[in-house]
Design an enzyme around this catalytic site. Structure first.
Site, PDB file in Angstrom:
ATOM      1  N   GLY A  79     -11.673 -63.871  -7.642  1.00 34.41           N
ATOM      2  CA  GLY A  79     -11.167 -64.340  -8.285  1.00 34.41           C
ATOM      3  C   GLY A  79     -10.337 -63.126  -8.226  1.00 34.41           C
ATOM      4  O   GLY A  79      -8.996 -63.170  -9.141  1.00 34.41           O
ATOM      5  N   THR A  80     -10.138 -61.616  -8.097  1.00 33.56           N
ATOM      6  CA  THR A  80      -9.232 -60.699  -8.377  1.00 33.56           C
ATOM      7  C   THR A  80      -7.904 -60.625  -8.752  1.00 33.56           C
ATOM      8  O   THR A  80      -6.999 -60.498  -9.109  1.00 33.56           O
ATOM      9  CB  THR A  80     -10.764 -59.331  -8.932  1.00 33.56           C
ATOM     10  OG1 THR A  80     -11.752 -58.728  -9.368  1.00 33.56           O
ATOM     11  CG2 THR A  80      -9.535 -57.586  -9.020  1.00 33.56           C
ATOM     12  N   ALA A 113     -16.161 -67.843  -4.648  1.00 32.02           N
ATOM     13  CA  ALA A 113     -16.746 -68.091  -4.063  1.00 32.02           C
ATOM     14  C   ALA A 113     -18.705 -68.346  -4.689  1.00 32.02           C
ATOM     15  O   ALA A 113     -19.576 -68.405  -4.766  1.00 32.02           O
ATOM     16  CB  ALA A 113     -16.964 -67.754  -2.672  1.00 32.02           C
ATOM     17  N   CYS A 124     -19.793 -51.890 -16.240  1.00 33.34           N
ATOM     18  CA  CYS A 124     -18.477 -51.704 -15.848  1.00 33.34           C
ATOM     19  C   CYS A 124     -18.730 -50.618 -14.351  1.00 33.34           C
ATOM     20  O   CYS A 124     -20.538 -51.041 -14.041  1.00 33.34           O
ATOM     21  CB  CYS A 124     -17.560 -50.421 -16.573  1.00 33.34           C
ATOM     22  SG  CYS A 124     -19.081 -49.036 -16.897  1.00 33.34           S
TER      23      CYS A 124
HETATM   24  N1  PLP Z   1     -12.776 -63.642 -13.177  1.00 38.40           N
HETATM   25  C1  PLP Z   1     -13.979 -63.858 -14.409  1.00 38.40           C
HETATM   26  C2  PLP Z   1     -14.136 -64.404 -15.862  1.00 38.40           C
HETATM   27  C3  PLP Z   1     -15.383 -62.910 -13.305  1.00 38.40           C
HETATM   28  O1  PLP Z   1     -15.903 -63.904 -13.976  1.00 38.40           O
HETATM   29  C4  PLP Z   1     -15.224 -62.674 -12.351  1.00 38.40           C
HETATM   30  C5  PLP Z   1     -16.444 -62.191 -11.980  1.00 38.40           C
HETATM   31  O2  PLP Z   1     -17.207 -61.237 -12.449  1.00 38.40           O
HETATM   32  C6  PLP Z   1     -13.919 -62.601 -11.987  1.00 38.40           C
HETATM   33  C7  PLP Z   1     -12.703 -62.843 -12.658  1.00 38.40           C
HETATM   34  C8  PLP Z   1     -13.416 -61.825  -9.973  1.00 38.40           C
HETATM   35  O3  PLP Z   1     -14.447 -62.323  -9.224  1.00 38.40           O
HETATM   36  P1  PLP Z   1     -14.282 -61.932  -8.069  1.00 38.40           P
HETATM   37  O4  PLP Z   1     -15.503 -61.024  -8.307  1.00 38.40           O
HETATM   38  O5  PLP Z   1     -14.578 -62.489  -7.098  1.00 38.40           O
HETATM   39  O6  PLP Z   1     -12.878 -60.788  -8.096  1.00 38.40           O
END
Ligand code: PLP
Length: 370
Positions: free
Chosen positions: A72-73, A190, A314
């Site tokens: 997601g990041t 995922a 964090c």
């Molecule tokens: N966005 C939201 C709302 C999240 O809760 C998270 C993960 O905690 C992320 C983005 C980041 O996703 P990832 O851990 O797959 O990078």
């Protein structure tokens, strides 16, 4: 044998689903480069595209517009940095992966329940002339609050702005229909739905152009170079398939969450559960316990054998003030004393009873009543 800890931190990450584990074990020994033109490469390509299809089915999106990323990041970074926007508008409760990707974004406030203030969004949009991107999350990771995405898209389109949504927490917990949403881009991951960590995707609408963050071999139609994470994609696809086939799962989880909130409120009449009267994810409770700091509670729960989080953790493992709760402007105590309980498919009623009993012990210990 010691009892396994109780896991109530599904919004942080989820255990790998059993079905995903089986699927992955079946693919572990394969050479997995879908760019190779020999038969084994073609077979890897088929596995990759099957996964893309499984995800597209869950979210109703064009299959070819799912760009696999490392999570997601990365998807959020690609969405925000991949276009030539003169202005970016975000909400004040976004995940750090959005907030840190845009240092000069305009921030829209939320109300006391954590819902984005739409007239403020409209006002900001009305004063922008350029090419604008609005990025507002579908559901919040700390409170579970669901944003009015349809209305946000309607407002943005009046001013010709594109909308991206971080749907990492919404995926698998509420129905998502990308085609009908009107969104230009959406981030998913995922490991929040029972797949592996390290794989996610940015989903884009037809016609959205992206400047890739990673260049090289031109994979993912040139939008994200690097040999694809096939095992990750297989796990993601399988998890998406399991979610799509189990619509009743979320109803059961919500019943458990509601039962937990009833039991907790009976035990602690002064407890404050955030955003109870607005649309929320059915698995999430943000609980403000009067008089006990979140950090003390998290450590207390760990000693009791319960894994959960303060809203915001964090990477150093420390608990910090929650910018999400702070943005709701509901006083000081909620920013320091809020605990997030997030349930999932393996959660049980017995765990709820243990959780409430543990909370009572932690509260009494902190208030030196025993
Ligand atoms: N966005 C939201 C709302 C999240 O809760 C998270 C993960 O905690 C992320 C983005 C980041 O996703 P990832 O851990 O797959 O990078």
């Amino acid at each position: 044998m010691e009892n396994a800890p109780i896991y109530l931190d599904y919004n942080a990450t989820t255990p790998l689903r059993a079905e995903v584990k089986v699927e992955l074990l079946g693919s572990l020994g394969e050479p997995n480069n879908p760019s190779s033109i020999h038969s084994l490469g073609r077979s890897a390509r088929r596995r990759l595209e099957k996964s893309r299809n499984q995800i597209a089915t869950l979210i109703n999106s064009p299959t070819e517009n799912i760009i696999f990323t490392s999570g997601g990041t990365e998807a959020n970074n690609l969405a925000l940095k991949g276009g030539q926007y003169t202005d970016i508008i975000v909400s004040s409760i976004e995940h750090e992966a959005v907030l840190s990707a845009t240092s000069d974004a305009k921030k829209i406030s939320v109300d006391k329940d954590g819902i984005v203030i739409l007239p403020e969004l409209e006002n900001v949009l009305a004063n922008i002339n350029g090419n604008c991107l609005v990025s507002i999350m579908w559901a919040n990771n700390e409170t579970g609050v669901i944003q009015p995405i349809k209305e946000i898209v309607e407002i943005a389109s009046k001013y010709g702005a594109r909308v991206h949504s971080d749907a990492v927490q919404a995926l698998g917990k509420i129905p998502i229909n990308f085609r009908e949403s009107g969104l230009s881009m959406m981030s998913i991951s995922a490991h929040k739905i029972g797949g592996p960590t390290g794989i996610g995707a940015l989903v884009i609408a037809d016609g959205v152009e992206l400047k890739p963050a990673l260049v090289g071999g031109g994979q993912e139609k040139g939008r994200r170079s690097g040999t694809e994470n096939i095992l990750g994609a297989i796990g993601f696809g399988k998890a998406a398939e399991v979610v799509a086939q189990n619509p009743a799962e979320n109803k059961r989880i919500q019943k458990l969450r509601d039962l937990f909130e009833t039991k907790l409120s009976q035990c602690f009449p002064k407890v404050n559960i955030l955003s109870q009267n607005v649309p929320r994810l059915g698995n999430t409770s943000a609980v403000v316990m009067p008089g006990v700091l979140a950090e003390t509670q998290v450590m207390g729960f760990d000693l009791e054998g319960v894994c959960l989080s303060a809203g915001a953790a964090c990477s150093s493992g420390k608990v910090k003030r929650s910018h999400v709760v702070e943005a709701m402007k509901i006083g000081d105590e909620p920013t320091t004393n809020t605990i997030r309980v997030s349930f999932g498919w393996d959660s049980t009623e017995l765990e709820i009873d243990f959780l409430v009993d543990s909370w009572l012990k932690i509260y009494n210990r902190a208030n030196k009543k025993i």
